[in-house]
Design a protein around this motif. Structure first.
Motif, short mmCIF file in Angstrom:
data_model
loop_
_atom_site.label_atom_id
_atom_site.label_comp_id
_atom_site.label_asym_id
_atom_site.label_seq_id
_atom_site.Cartn_x
_atom_site.Cartn_y
_atom_site.Cartn_z
N THR A 75 1.02 -1.09 -0.01
CA THR A 75 0.02 -0.08 -0.09
C THR A 75 0.98 1.50 0.08
O THR A 75 0.56 2.18 -0.72
N TRP A 420 -7.06 2.91 -8.27
CA TRP A 420 -7.41 1.58 -7.97
C TRP A 420 -8.01 1.21 -6.52
O TRP A 420 -8.04 2.17 -5.65
N SER A 422 -8.04 -1.62 -3.34
CA SER A 422 -7.06 -2.49 -2.80
C SER A 422 -7.80 -2.89 -1.12
O SER A 422 -8.55 -2.27 -0.79
N SER A 423 -7.17 -3.98 -0.61
CA SER A 423 -7.75 -3.98 0.68
C SER A 423 -6.41 -4.36 1.53
O SER A 423 -5.44 -4.92 1.18
#
Length: 678
Positions: A75, A420, A422-423
């Motif tokens: 991240t 985007w 994301s997690s």
């Protein structure tokens, strides 16, 4: 090891990014890789007969500390890169690949999972599905290989990890390092809001005056409005030069040999596993199944898109000549004259629209739409994140905690371009279970000053809805196992929720409620709203053509023998298509990050259009009820699409939601291309 990297202590379970330093990552990766290796080895070497619990289920949580560490690091590498993080990313990529190869190619694990699969009929449906997916993943990773083939596969995977990291960092370097100063005397045609954004970009970099950067939210409007053709050409060439060796970084950031090597290694990898080529390998688990099916869809739409693009090109060329410019319409001309045409035909000026499309107003529209469809509520809260730009919300439904949502919306140096989802944390029900922590990242032009509104373009607003559609796939996930939760689905199914959610931006009732003038608070006038919506399909020939060019080149790269010279193959494919000279690929090979910065969309860039066939038909299901917020249709959408992850095959989930296969007609109609197809 810094405990915050694996045991998060921030509000609502977020990591405390303020307690994390770059020097913490090296020892953390050492420790977490060791823990992961030990946990997997215990499963593989267990003397107990293989069962679902001691093998398949155990693998689901065996690498949890490493997964949490990777979530934080990658991240940060995407949203706030710096030399230390880039160096670590280059060093850690082959180590992670080597670990992944060791696990996924372990014949002991393969034998144990295969033994569990023998009795899969006795398992609960989701457990059976997980066993099937785990076995398939091991087989496709090369667990069945032996000897030299096995060693070569591991080496290929490590090398691909290095190359994809270099590719992404080269594109980022070219984007970060380029600026083009624009003199006060060269601002003709640029609206005030764009000039202010260009000045803000200059101040952010410690420069005076105004600049153009390669942030899409800045360079695209510059190409649309600047009356200085030479400056448009310079900006366009810099944008297209990313990763080509001709960009800001010069030969040091040349991605062309990297792309060639990636294609060769992917082909070799597929052949080792018994596939004819990489496309055959990659598409086997997707909805499309074969390259022939992908090509059939893309070429069907190509005919309609090219017909529209050719007609538009003729009209724009006429405008170019009327403007006193001789010669052909060039790529740096298209957006400029298309914007003039849009303004003339629809009486629509983006400067008139932008005050109603502030980030805050559109976030309100996004959150309200999700609440009306699925009953979720968003509550902002303070959290120590990686940037003051990033914000956090708790997502609840009927008072129950559903997720944490983080949004990071503004462009800045060191941030990867694009948008985007994301997690940081996947939903699952292992033990006490956990709810997801979801991240949306965009690159919108930041406000001119602290406290000032951030203005979005219509395209930016679509991006905001798109990425939150992905977030909903995580937020509403309700499965047992993390590896099949949220967006962990077939690549050509994953864009369905995101592209479907975009449709609600275009609903009059949404715009009427949320599009408010930044200064006066007045609602969007009905006539302006209608003009915005009427112009929705303006220039779809261009948009569809540039996308299809990229998708068809991607497919060609991965079918048959890989090209020794990808740039020559790219040119060959475009020539075979008869691609309009003034419409280049949306993503040329040297900066085609979807395809070369990892395997995610390799041989899979078509998936946006494959999913669009479904999203157009899915929204039609609402409209057949006469209500874009029809509760029963929304309930079925959550039940069979948004909550199920990969717990059933994608085509089964679609049929349970819609009751029939989708057709391409809704897509063509939605893009305004149906007449050309006929």
């Amino acid at each position: 090891m810094n405990p915050e990297l694996t045991h998060w202590t921030g509000p609502l379970g977020l990591p405390r990014f303020d307690l994390i330093r770059d020097e913490d990552f090296d020892p953390a990766f050492d420790a977490c890789l060791k823990l992961a290796e030990e946990a997997v080895e215990a499963i593989a070497a267990s003397p107990a007969p293989p069962t679902f619990d001691n093998t398949v289920a155990a693998l689901e949580s065996a690498e949890e500390p490493l997964n949490r560490l990777c979530a934080i690091f990658f991240t940060l590498a995407g949203v706030d890169s710096n030399p230390a993080r880039e160096d670590l990313q280059r060093r850690i990529a082959p180590r992670l690949a080597a670990h992944g190869s060791k696990v996924s190619m372990d014949p002991r694990l393969f034998d144990r999972v295969e033994a569990v699969m023998q009795d899969a009929d006795e398992l609960a449906p989701e457990d059976c599905r997980l066993t099937e997916l785990t076995l398939r993943g091991l087989r496709r990773a090369g667990a069945g290989l032996t000897g030299a083939a096995r060693e070569r596969m591991a080496a290929i995977r490590e090398r691909l990890a290095v190359l994809s990291t270099e590719f992404a960092q080269n594109v980022l370097a070219d984007e970060r390092d380029f600026t083009m100063s624009v003199a006060d005397s060269d601002l003709a045609g640029l609206p005030d809001w764009l000039v202010r954004a260009m000045r803000a970009a200059a101040r952010e970099r410690g420069l005076s005056g105004q600049i153009v950067t390669l942030n899409r939210s800045l360079i695209v409007p510059f190409l649309e409005y600047s009356e200085k053709r030479a400056l448009r050409e310079a900006a366009w060439r810099a944008w297209c030069a990313r990763g080509s060796g001709q960009g800001a970084g010069g030969a040091a950031t040349d991605n062309r040999p990297i792309a060639a090597e990636i294609l060769q290694l992917r082909h070799e990898r597929a052949r080792l596993l018994g596939y004819a080529d990489f496309a055959s390998y990659k598409l086997e688990p997707e909805m499309a199944k074969t390259a022939e099916n992908v090509e059939a869809l893309l070429t069907e739409v190509w005919a309609a898109a090219k017909a529209r693009a050719d007609a538009d090109a003729a009209q724009l060329t006429g405008m170019l000549h009327e403007n006193g410019v001789n010669g052909a319409l060039e790529p740096w001309d298209w957006r400029f004259y298309a914007e003039r045409r849009r303004k003339a035909e629809h009486d629509l000026d983006e400067a008139e629209v932008k005050p109603y499309l502030t980030l805050e107003a559109m976030l309100g529209a996004v959150f309200d739409t999700a609440q009306r469809l699925f009953g979720i509520e968003m509550r902002a809260f303070d959290a120590p994140l990686w940037s003051p730009d990033a914000r956090a919300w708790e997502v609840t439904r009927n008072g129950w905690h559903m997720a944490v949502f983080v949004g990071d919306y503004y462009a800045r140096p060191g941030k990867r371009s694009g948008a985007w989802c994301s997690s940081l944390q996947q939903q699952h029900k292992i033990g006490a279970g956990q709810r997801p922590i979801v991240v949306n990242v965009c690159n919108f032009t930041p406000p001119e000053a602290e406290g000032a509104p951030a203005y979005l373009s219509w395209d930016d607003a679509h991006t905001l809805f798109h990425e939150f559609g992905h977030a909903l796939h995580h937020i509403l996930s309700d499965v047992n196992w993390p590896s099949m939760s949220g967006t962990s689905v077939a690549r050509d199914f994953v864009e369905l929720p995101s592209q479907l959610f975009e449709h609600w931006l275009e609903r009059p009732e949404v715009l009427d409620r949320h599009a408010r003038h930044a200064e006066t608070g007045a609602p969007l006038p009905a006539d302006l709203r209608d003009r915005i919506l009427a112009a929705g399909n303006a220039d779809q020939g261009f948009a569809t053509t540039e996308y299809l060019e990229s998708a068809l080149v991607d497919l060609a790269f991965h079918r048959g023998e890989p090209p020794a010279d990808p740039m020559a193959r790219q040119a060959e494919v475009l020539a075979e298509l008869g691609a309009p000279a003034a419409i280049p690929m949306r993503h040329a090979t040297p900066h085609f990050a979807h395809v070369f910065s990892g395997d995610g969309y390799s041989s899979g860039y078509y998936s946006y259009m494959w999913s669009e066939v479904m999203d157009a038909d899915a929204f039609a299901a609402f409209m057949e009820k006469g209500d874009a917020f029809d509760p029963e249709t929304a309930r079925r959408l959550e039940q069979w699409i948004l909550s199920k992850g990969d717990s059933l095959p994608a085509d089964e989930l679609w049929l349970k939601f819609r009751g029939r296969k989708p057709g391409v007609e809704a897509l063509l109609k939605g893009r305004g291309l149906l007449a050309e197809a006929d």
